[in-house]
Scaffold this active site. Structure first.
Site, PDB file in Angstrom:
ATOM      1  N   THR A  73      19.298  -2.924   1.008  1.00 15.54           N
ATOM      2  CA  THR A  73      19.654  -2.820  -0.420  1.00 15.54           C
ATOM      3  C   THR A  73      18.489  -2.229  -1.195  1.00 15.54           C
ATOM      4  OG1 THR A  73      21.129  -4.696  -0.215  1.00 15.54           O
ATOM      5  CG2 THR A  73      20.350  -4.178  -2.441  1.00 15.54           C
ATOM      6  N   ASN A  92      -8.829   6.363   2.638  1.00 21.57           N
ATOM      7  CA  ASN A  92      -8.855   5.184   1.779  1.00 21.57           C
ATOM      8  C   ASN A  92     -10.218   4.518   1.689  1.00 21.57           C
ATOM      9  OD1 ASN A  92      -7.730   4.790   4.527  1.00 21.57           O
ATOM     10  ND2 ASN A  92      -8.105   2.640   4.076  1.00 21.57           N
ATOM     11  N   CYS A 102      -7.326  -4.133   4.041  1.00 23.30           N
ATOM     12  CA  CYS A 102      -6.663  -4.770   5.191  1.00 23.30           C
ATOM     13  C   CYS A 102      -7.654  -5.215   6.243  1.00 23.30           C
ATOM     14  CB  CYS A 102      -5.673  -3.802   5.817  1.00 23.30           C
ATOM     15  SG  CYS A 102      -4.787  -2.865   4.602  1.00 23.30           S
ATOM     16  N   GLY A 138       3.745   2.180   1.854  1.00 25.90           N
ATOM     17  CA  GLY A 138       3.015   3.092   2.725  1.00 25.90           C
ATOM     18  C   GLY A 138       3.113   2.723   4.201  1.00 25.90           C
ATOM     19  N   HIS A 153       2.122   1.078  -5.424  1.00 26.93           N
ATOM     20  CA  HIS A 153       1.083   0.206  -6.007  1.00 26.93           C
ATOM     21  C   HIS A 153      -0.283   0.878  -6.060  1.00 26.93           C
ATOM     22  CE1 HIS A 153      -1.143  -1.561  -2.430  1.00 26.93           C
ATOM     23  NE2 HIS A 153      -0.097  -1.086  -1.799  1.00 26.93           N
ATOM     24  N   GLN A 210      -3.247   7.408  -0.774  1.00 28.85           N
ATOM     25  CA  GLN A 210      -4.376   7.344  -1.716  1.00 28.85           C
ATOM     26  C   GLN A 210      -4.427   8.571  -2.626  1.00 28.85           C
ATOM     27  OE1 GLN A 210      -6.617   4.927  -2.283  1.00 28.85           O
ATOM     28  NE2 GLN A 210      -5.938   3.558  -0.662  1.00 28.85           N
TER      29      GLN A 210
HETATM   30  N1  PLP Z   1      -2.139   4.279   4.010  1.00 30.00           N
HETATM   31  C1  PLP Z   1      -3.252   4.247   3.276  1.00 30.00           C
HETATM   32  C2  PLP Z   1      -4.176   5.418   3.298  1.00 30.00           C
HETATM   33  C3  PLP Z   1      -3.547   3.130   2.492  1.00 30.00           C
HETATM   34  O1  PLP Z   1      -4.665   3.102   1.771  1.00 30.00           O
HETATM   35  C4  PLP Z   1      -2.643   2.033   2.503  1.00 30.00           C
HETATM   36  C5  PLP Z   1      -2.957   0.797   1.745  1.00 30.00           C
HETATM   37  O2  PLP Z   1      -4.061   0.323   1.715  1.00 30.00           O
HETATM   38  C6  PLP Z   1      -1.486   2.132   3.282  1.00 30.00           C
HETATM   39  C7  PLP Z   1      -1.256   3.266   4.026  1.00 30.00           C
HETATM   40  C8  PLP Z   1      -0.482   1.024   3.315  1.00 30.00           C
HETATM   41  O3  PLP Z   1       0.320   1.076   2.155  1.00 30.00           O
HETATM   42  P1  PLP Z   1       1.126  -0.202   1.649  1.00 30.00           P
HETATM   43  O4  PLP Z   1       0.137  -1.154   1.085  1.00 30.00           O
HETATM   44  O5  PLP Z   1       2.065   0.337   0.598  1.00 30.00           O
HETATM   45  O6  PLP Z   1       1.874  -0.725   2.808  1.00 30.00           O
END
Ligand code: PLP
Length: 377
Positions: free
Chosen positions: A234, A148, A322, A69, A198, A176
């Protein structure tokens, strides 16, 4: 252990683990190699592309694999800005993930103008607010499909239509949403859409960007010219195969699973609210991901609550994964105008393995911890 942190990441689906297995050693060739083993790996990548494209109602040629993401969001913003530098204005919602907000800030530092759109108190970004901010030089509008933290679902089709009226592109971070609610790139009319494996039971570190045919976008990564020259590197063959297997299962199970998970979420919510008059739900309950519950407890210390839950075996989060560890109140809650003093935010996110027994037990643990901590304030 009761795992209620599916929005941070989801345990891998068994089907995805099994689908990936052959591609670690038995069929481990580079998908770019010209020999038979390479061609087999290439076919696996293309089959996965076709299957994920079908799930999103896209054409396979519009789908590009990425490392997840974060990369997809960065690519959408920087890639379109690089391809159309004559347009200098970008609109993003204030409740985007940092994978959108920080690239937007970086573009601002590079001379682009950025307008942040605040949601209403229910966590919904209105198409009218976007319309009012659109300009003749707007390059891109980026509004997430589902938030999220509070799980709210945004009116993406309406916002995309407004963006297109001004000749702007529409990007949505659907990280999400994909695998949890129906996502259809044709129905919403978006030009760019990010997803991450994931979050729907695939492996970490793989995802993709949908790019509508004809959209002007420059690469973020340069190198071996994989992915039709737009995303070098790759191919992560096992990861890509696992993404398709996980999404296939998620989409197949969605009609029953989303109802089951929403019912469990409601049970969890009712039990906690019954016990804790000082708790409230943040974000619209009508326009929300089935597995998301976001609660705010008045007069409860944030860190103490999470620590109690962790010690009692309940895995939850304060907001986005995060930003946990940073004491500052989440930018999402602040943008919704809900940031009172001395409050604890709790995001509970449910998924495919969540059971009724777990919800009943977790509700008791959470309510007891919150009541106990409130006494201590
Ligand atoms: N965007 C949203 C809304 C997310 O919830 C997240 C992950 O928490 C991301 C982007 C980032 O994705 P990734 O963990 O695959 O880098």
């Amino acid at each position: 252990m009761i795992y209620l942190d599916y929005a941070a990441t989801m345990p891998m689906r068994q089907q995805a683990i099994e689908a990936m297995q052959p591609y670690f050693a038995d069929c481990a060739a580079n998908a770019g190699a010209a020999h038979g083993a390479g061609r087999e790996a290439r076919r696996a990548v293309d089959r996965a592309r076709a299957s994920v494209a079908q799930a999103l109602n896209a054409d396979p040629s519009e789908l590009f694999w990425t490392s997840g993401g974060t990369e997809s969001d960065n690519w959408a913003l920087f890639g379109t800005a690089k391809a159309q530098p004559e347009r200098r204005h970008i609109i993003v919602s204030a409740i985007e993930h940092h994978a959108v907000l920080h690239p937007a800030e970086a573009l601002q530092d590079m001379g682009f103008e950025v307008t942040l759109i605040r949601p209403d108190g229910e966590g919904i970004v209105s198409a009218e607010a976007v319309k009012a901010a659109l300009r003749s030089d707007t390059l891109l509008v980026s509004v997430m499909t589902a938030n999220n933290e509070v799980g709210t679902l945004q009116p993406i089709a309406e916002i995309a239509a407004a963006a297109h009226e001004c000749g702007a592109l529409m990007h949505t971070d659907a990280v999400q949403a994909v695998g949890h609610v129906p996502v259809d790139v044709r129905a919403t009319g978006v030009d760019l859409l990010s997803f991450s494996a994931h979050k729907f039971g695939g492996p970490k570190g793989v995802g993709g960007l949908y790019v509508r045919r004809g959209t002007r976008i420059a690469p973020l990564l340069y190198g071996g010219a994989q992915e039709r020259g737009l995303r070098s590197g790759t191919e992560n063959v096992p990861g890509i195969v696992g993404t398709a297997a996980a999404l296939g299962e998620a989409v197949g199970a969605m009609p029953q699973e989303s109802a089951r998970i929403a019912a469990l979420r409601d049970l969890l919510m009712e039990r906690i609210l019954e016990e804790c008059a000082f708790a409230r739900v943040s974000g619209s309950l009508e326009r929300r991901l089935p597995g998301n519950l976001h609660l705010t407890f008045e007069g409860v210390d944030q860190d103490a609550l999470l620590l109690r839950l962790d010690l009692a075996g309940v895995m939850a989060s304060a907001g986005s994964a995060c930003t946990s560890g940073i004491r500052e109140r989440s930018h999402v809650i602040r943008a919704m105008g809900k940031d009172g003093e001395g409050e604890a935010d709790l995001r509970l996110s449910l998924g495919s393995r969540t059971t009724e027994e777990e919800c009943l037990e977790a509700a008791g643990i959470i309510a007891d911890a919150a009541k106990d901590l409130r006494k201590k304030v």
